[in-house]
Design an enzyme around this catalytic site. Structure first.
Site, mmCIF file in Angstrom:
data_model
loop_
_atom_site.group_PDB
_atom_site.id
_atom_site.type_symbol
_atom_site.label_atom_id
_atom_site.label_comp_id
_atom_site.label_asym_id
_atom_site.label_seq_id
_atom_site.Cartn_x
_atom_site.Cartn_y
_atom_site.Cartn_z
ATOM 1 N N CYS A 234 0.755 -1.259 0.380
ATOM 2 C CA CYS A 234 -0.535 0.458 0.324
ATOM 3 C C CYS A 234 0.983 0.987 -0.018
ATOM 4 C CB CYS A 234 -1.414 -0.028 0.885
ATOM 5 S SG CYS A 234 -1.851 0.827 1.556
ATOM 6 N N ASP A 328 -8.081 -6.135 -6.656
ATOM 7 C CA ASP A 328 -7.846 -4.529 -5.194
ATOM 8 C C ASP A 328 -8.687 -3.817 -5.687
ATOM 9 O OD1 ASP A 328 -6.377 -2.911 -4.092
ATOM 10 O OD2 ASP A 328 -4.269 -2.795 -4.825
ATOM 11 N N HIS A 362 -6.657 -6.393 -1.918
ATOM 12 C CA HIS A 362 -5.218 -5.717 -2.370
ATOM 13 C C HIS A 362 -4.749 -6.036 -0.932
ATOM 14 C CE1 HIS A 362 -3.297 -1.563 -1.376
ATOM 15 N NE2 HIS A 362 -3.611 -1.731 0.087
#
Length: 420
Positions: A234, A328, A362
Site C-alpha cells: 500500500c 484490489d 489489496h
C-alpha cells in the site's frame, strides 16, 4: 472412538498443518470447527463439512469439503477462511515473540451450522501457531529518529537484511517481519508515523528517514552487504519504490499493491522535492453495507499533469518486483505496475518484474493471515473495502510469500545474481 490428529502440533504460522480424523462411521457427515482468540479477545472461526470415506476417515489433504466456509480440497482451509465474530476485524499478531496463537480444532458428528461453546465435540486438538523461531532476537529500535523492531535469526550470520514497511494504518506492525526473519533474514519492521515519537499523521515522505534506516540496518554486524532489501504494501509500497529509485543502499525491492507515483503528500530527500498527486476524497464511495471504497480516490498517473509526481524508477540500481491483486479495491495497482514496467522498458531497463494474481485483493499477506476483504482503519470513520475472492486470494498469499522469500534470497546474497 473418534480421533482428530493435527500435525505438527506446534509450528510457524505460515507452515502447513495436516488434519486427519478416524473412528467415524462410513459416509458419516461431520463438522470441523477451527477457532482462535486474538490478543484483544476477538474470536475468529471457520467451519467445514466433510463426508467420511468407507473406512470412517477424513483426510483434509485428500478429501473435499462439501460446504461450510469453503468447499473442495483445501488442506489449510480451516486456517485461511477464518472470519471474525465481530465484523471488520483484521487478524494481526501483536506479540510475535512470546505467545503463539492457539487454534482449537473440534469435530462434531453431525452437521453443525453454528458455533457454540456449550456443544461437546467428539474430538478436539489445539495447535500452536508461532511467529518466531527458537533463538530469534527481537530488538526494539530507538536509534536517532529511527523507530521500529529488528529481528535477528538464530545463528552466526551474517544474514540478508530487509526493511519491512506497512501502509496507511501507521504504527508498528511486526508479524510479517518476524515470519520473514524466521526464514533466515535480518528484518527491520519500520514505523514511520503514528508510533512513539514519530508524527501522528503522514504529511510528507521524508526519504532521509528511510535512508537512515537503511544505513542503520547495513551497519549491524549480523547483516551482510553490500545492500539491503525493502518490502512494502500500500503506502509502504510507494515508499519502497521511492527508496529503490533514490537510495543506493537498496538492492532488492518488493512492492505489494502500490502506485508508481507520489500521492497524498510530497516527497523530500536532500535537495529533491517531488509534489504529490492529491487524493480525490470526493470520489470515495460508500457501499450498501456501509464500507468505504477508495478505488476512485487515487488518480491515474499516466496523465500529463501528473508526470512530475511519477517516480523515475529507471534510476534504481537494484531489482524490483511488483506483486499485485487484480481485484484490489484500494488502488488500481495492476495499472500502476504496468505503467512502471512500460517506463522501464522505454529506458532500456530489464531489472523489473511483475506477479499479478486474478481474483486477489489489496491485503496480500503471508499465508498465516486469513482472507480479509474489508476491515476497520484507524484514520477513517467506516471500514475499508480491500477486495478479492477468498479462494483466489488465499492461494495468491501462499504463492507470493514463497516468491518473496525466493526473490530476497536470490538478490541479497553476498554474490548477487543478474537474474530476476
Amino acid at each position: 472412538m473418534v480421533l482428530l490428529t493435527a500435525t505438527p502440533r506446534s509450528s510457524l504460522a505460515d507452515e502447513p498443518v495436516k488434519i486427519h480424523i478416524t473412528g467415524l462411521e462410513p459416509s458419516q457427515i461431520v463438522t470441523i470447527w477451527a477457532s482462535l482468540t486474538d490478543e484483544k479477545g476477538m474470536l475468529f472461526k471457520a467451519r467445514a463439512f466433510y463426508k467420511a470415506d468407507k473406512n470412517g476417515e477424513v483426510d483434509l489433504e485428500r478429501d473435499a469439503a462439501t460446504g461450510g466456509d469453503y468447499f473442495g480440497v483445501q488442506p489449510m482451509g480451516l486456517f485461511w477462511f477464518m472470519k471474525p465474530e465481530k465484523p471488520f476485524i483484521r487478524l494481526m499478531k501483536r506479540d510475535v515473540m512470546n505467545t503463539p496463537y492457539e487454534v482449537h480444532l473440534d469435530v462434531f458428528e453431525s452437521l453443525q451450522l453454528f458455533f457454540s461453546s456449550q456443544d461437546q465435540p467428539a474430538a478436539s486438538q489445539i495447535v500452536e501457531r508461532w511467529y518466531s523461531t527458537p533463538g530469534m532476537q527481537r530488538i526494539s529500535v530507538r536509534h536517532g529518529r529511527i523507530r521500529g523492531a529488528l529481528f535477528i535469526p538464530a545463528g552466526q550470520g551474517p544474514f540478508p537484511g530487509v526493511i519491512d514497511i506497512f501502509g496507511g494504518i501507521g504504527g508498528l506492525i511486526e508479524f510479517r517481519a518476524s515470519l520473514l526473519a524466521s526464514s533466515g533474514f535480518a528484518v527491520l519492521a519500520l514505523a514511520y508515523f503514528a508510533y512513539d515519537s514519530l508524527p501522528n499523521f503522514l504529511y510528507e515522505i521524508d526519504l532521509n528517514y528511510f535512508e537512515e534506516a537503511a544505513e542503520f540496518l547495513l551497519k549491524h554486524p549480523k547483516v551482510c552487504g553490500p545492500g539491503v532489501g525493502v518490502l512494502g504494501i500500500c503506502k509502504g509500497a510507494e515508499i519502497a519504490l521511492a527508496m529503490a529509485t533514490f537510495l543506493p543502499q537498496i538492492r532488492a525491492t518488493i512492492c505489494i499493491n502500490g502506485t508508481n507515483a507520489i500521492n497524498g503528500g510530497p516527497l523530500r530527500y536532500r535537495d529533491l522535492h517531488i509534489e504529490s498527486i492529491p487524493y480525490k476524497l470526493e470520489c470515495i464511495q460508500v457501499t450498501e453495507g456501509g464500507v468505504l471504497e477508495l478505488f476512485r480516490s487515487v488518480e491515474e498517473t499516466h496523465t500529463e499533469e501528473h508526470q512530475g509526481s511519477i517516480l523515475p524508477l529507471e534510476k534504481a540500481q537494484g531489482k524490483i518486483l511488483f506483486i499485485v491483486g487484480e481485484s484490489d479495491m484500494n488502488y488500481n495497482s495492476k495499472a500502476y505496475a504496468m505503467q512502471a514496467l512500460k517506463r522501464m522498458r522505454e529506458h532500456g531497463k530489464t531489472h523489473c518484474a511483475l506477479l499479478s494474481y486474478p481474483g486477489t485483493g489489496h491485503l496480500i499477506e503471508p499465508p498465516a493471515s486469513p482472507f480479509c476483504p474489508c476491515s476497520i482503519s484507524p484514520f477513517l470513520p467506516l471500514p475499508v473495502l480491500w477486495g478479492g475472492e477468498a479462494q483466489a486470494h488465499t492461494t495468491a498469499q501462499v504463492n507470493s510469500w514463497r516468491e518473496i522469500k525466493t526473490f530476497f534470497r536470490l538478490h541479497l546474497s553476498p554474490v548477487q545474481s543478474s537474474r530476476l
